[in-house]
Design a protein around this motif. Structure first.
Motif, PDB file in Angstrom:
ATOM      1  N   VAL A  27       0.833  -1.201   0.000  1.00 45.49           N
ATOM      2  CA  VAL A  27       0.000   0.000   0.000  1.00 45.49           C
ATOM      3  C   VAL A  27       0.870   1.255   0.000  1.00 45.49           C
ATOM      4  O   VAL A  27       0.549   2.240  -0.674  1.00 45.49           O
ATOM      5  CB  VAL A  27      -0.942   0.007   1.218  1.00 45.49           C
ATOM      6  N   SER A  28       1.986   1.214   0.729  1.00 41.63           N
ATOM      7  CA  SER A  28       2.840   2.403   0.830  1.00 41.63           C
ATOM      8  C   SER A  28       3.356   2.856  -0.531  1.00 41.63           C
ATOM      9  O   SER A  28       3.559   4.050  -0.767  1.00 41.63           O
ATOM     10  CB  SER A  28       4.020   2.121   1.759  1.00 41.63           C
ATOM     11  N   ARG A  29       3.565   1.921  -1.469  1.00 44.05           N
ATOM     12  CA  ARG A  29       4.063   2.267  -2.798  1.00 44.05           C
ATOM     13  C   ARG A  29       2.951   2.808  -3.696  1.00 44.05           C
ATOM     14  O   ARG A  29       3.225   3.422  -4.722  1.00 44.05           O
ATOM     15  CB  ARG A  29       4.703   1.042  -3.453  1.00 44.05           C
ATOM     16  N   ARG A  30       1.715   2.579  -3.298  1.00 48.20           N
ATOM     17  CA  ARG A  30       0.589   3.071  -4.100  1.00 48.20           C
ATOM     18  C   ARG A  30       0.114   4.447  -3.648  1.00 48.20           C
ATOM     19  O   ARG A  30      -0.758   5.039  -4.266  1.00 48.20           O
ATOM     20  CB  ARG A  30      -0.585   2.078  -4.047  1.00 48.20           C
ATOM     21  N   ILE A  31       0.665   4.934  -2.567  1.00 45.38           N
ATOM     22  CA  ILE A  31       0.274   6.240  -2.041  1.00 45.38           C
ATOM     23  C   ILE A  31       0.951   7.351  -2.842  1.00 45.38           C
ATOM     24  O   ILE A  31       2.154   7.302  -3.096  1.00 45.38           O
ATOM     25  CB  ILE A  31       0.651   6.369  -0.550  1.00 45.38           C
ATOM     26  N   ASN A  32       0.176   8.337  -3.235  1.00 38.10           N
ATOM     27  CA  ASN A  32       0.717   9.537  -3.862  1.00 38.10           C
ATOM     28  C   ASN A  32       1.123  10.474  -2.723  1.00 38.10           C
ATOM     29  O   ASN A  32       0.308  11.206  -2.171  1.00 38.10           O
ATOM     30  CB  ASN A  32      -0.340  10.193  -4.761  1.00 38.10           C
ATOM     31  N   ARG A  33       2.403  10.422  -2.381  1.00 42.71           N
ATOM     32  CA  ARG A  33       2.888  11.091  -1.174  1.00 42.71           C
ATOM     33  C   ARG A  33       2.629  12.598  -1.213  1.00 42.71           C
ATOM     34  O   ARG A  33       2.208  13.193  -0.216  1.00 42.71           O
ATOM     35  CB  ARG A  33       4.384  10.812  -1.008  1.00 42.71           C
ATOM     36  N   GLU A  34       2.872  13.233  -2.359  1.00 38.45           N
ATOM     37  CA  GLU A  34       2.676  14.676  -2.474  1.00 38.45           C
ATOM     38  C   GLU A  34       1.219  15.058  -2.234  1.00 38.45           C
ATOM     39  O   GLU A  34       0.927  16.024  -1.515  1.00 38.45           O
ATOM     40  CB  GLU A  34       3.128  15.147  -3.846  1.00 38.45           C
ATOM     41  N   ARG A  35       0.300  14.277  -2.812  1.00 40.14           N
ATOM     42  CA  ARG A  35      -1.127  14.580  -2.625  1.00 40.14           C
ATOM     43  C   ARG A  35      -1.560  14.319  -1.190  1.00 40.14           C
ATOM     44  O   ARG A  35      -2.385  15.059  -0.643  1.00 40.14           O
ATOM     45  CB  ARG A  35      -1.967  13.741  -3.586  1.00 40.14           C
TER      46      ARG A  35
END
Length: 376
Positions: free
Chosen positions: A265-273
């Motif tokens: 899941v952590s890799r699918r998160i759009n961190r900037e958004r």
């Protein structure tokens, strides 16, 4: 012949065409008063205009008063092949550009680099298909080869924007047009364009990316293009902005297209958004404001980055936790957009029908989920 009588004749011919060949669209020729003959299949019409889909995927809006004659052929409508489109684009853009084809894309780009863009865009398409297939989504294959134009000359890019009625903002990197069905990108770190608003902000038929790097822009705009060509969004109609932009921002995350990390899941998160949404949640977001967000696209006009971050957050939450309901909801939204412009109350009703009547409870669960995500 007066206009009213002529209009009745044109409408009658178009109606017969739509009725007789409903199972298999036939090729029409529209003879216009002051323009070249248009060929394609009829999508929709009213007393003022008709919408014609051309064989390369370009959707033309034709005023009824401009039509001098309608010619019904006995040929079925067929989409142009990638090779046909490639040859046409090469003639159009000339030696200063290279045209390359892949599994799904035809790309016009700088010499020696067009194939690199094709590979990335084909990966977006494949990743998109795979992502939804693993979540039980059934999506269509594109009817037309997907076209992208990559410019390195800011002036050439600005001229192309002007042809689409787009006055570029400073930092504009690219856009997808529902009308032309094409993505246009500027591959330049020194783009010089004006500080005016885009026509997309007002009419919703262009989906533009301002700022950001080339890879993210390509992925974002290609996601729009694939979604509009696989039935997830309606090209003819008004789609809720948060649905369209939310899906595209979900695919900006690096791990979305990488099969090796699809379970992380952590890799699918759009961190900037996510970071922006967290800030919006703490500092500016009114309580119980989900219903207002669903009702209209106003936040995209007044606080663009807040709107984009919330569109990402809501779309990510639904895809991760309610994929089956989300798939049905997209089908409902697409059908609604194709038939007519949904009212603000219909937008909310459609959402409630898909995800539950108690919006406050839904909003509480949604925000709890977003607060628990890690930004590391």
């Amino acid at each position: 012949m007066n206009f009213c009588l002529k209009l009745l004749i044109v409408l009658g011919i178009l109606s017969q065409t739509s009725d007789v060949f409903a199972g298999e669209p036939m090729l029409l020729r529209l003879h216009l008063k002051q323009e070249p003959i248009l060929t394609g299949k009829l999508l929709q019409m009213d007393s003022q205009r008709c919408w014609l889909m051309q064989p390369d995927g370009w959707m033309k809006t034709v005023p009824m008063k401009s039509i001098s004659r309608v010619e019904r052929t006995k040929k079925p409508f067929r989409a142009d092949s990638a090779m046909t489109i490639r040859a046409r684009l090469q003639r159009q853009y000339g030696r200063g550009y290279q045209v390359s084809t892949g599994r799904h894309y035809v790309v016009v780009g700088p010499p020696g680099r067009a194939h690199d863009y094709v590979e990335l865009l084909d990966d977006v398409h494949s990743g998109f298909q795979n992502y939804f297939a693993t979540r039980g989504f059934r999506i269509n294959s594109p009817e037309f080869p997907l076209i992208a134009i990559v410019f390195t000359d800011p002036k050439a890019f600005a001229d192309y924007c002007a042809q689409d009625g787009l006055r570029a903002v400073r930092g504009l990197r690219g856009y997808y047009s529902m009308k032309t069905n094409r993505v246009a990108i500027i591959d330049s770190e020194h783009s010089r364009v004006s500080d005016t608003k885009t026509r997309a902000d007002q009419h919703g038929d262009l989906f533009a990316t301002v700022a950001g790097n080339l890879r993210d822009t390509l992925v974002h705009e290609a996601t729009h293009q694939v979604a509009f060509n696989t039935g997830l969004h309606a090209r003819l109609g008004m789609n809720p902005r948060w649905v369209v932009e939310g899906l595209a921002t979900v695919f900006e995350a690096p791990g979305i297209l990488d099969r090796s990390t699809r379970h992380e899941v952590s890799r699918r998160i759009n961190r900037e958004r996510l970071i922006w949404f967290r800030n919006y949640l703490v500092e500016r977001r009114p309580e119980n404001s989900l219903e207002a967000f669903l009702q209209s696209d106003q936040l995209f006009q007044t606080a663009t980055l807040d709107a984009y971050s919330q569109a990402w957050a809501l779309s990510f939450y639904l895809i991760e936790t309610r994929p089956v309901e989300y798939a049905r909801y997209l089908q409902t939204v697409t059908k609604r957009a194709s038939e007519s412009k949904a009212t603000s109350s219909q937008r909310v009703d459609d959402f409630r029908e898909a995800f539950g009547q108690d919006l406050r409870l839904f909003e509480a669960n949604f925000l709890r989920f977003m607060r628990r995500l890690s930004v590391n």
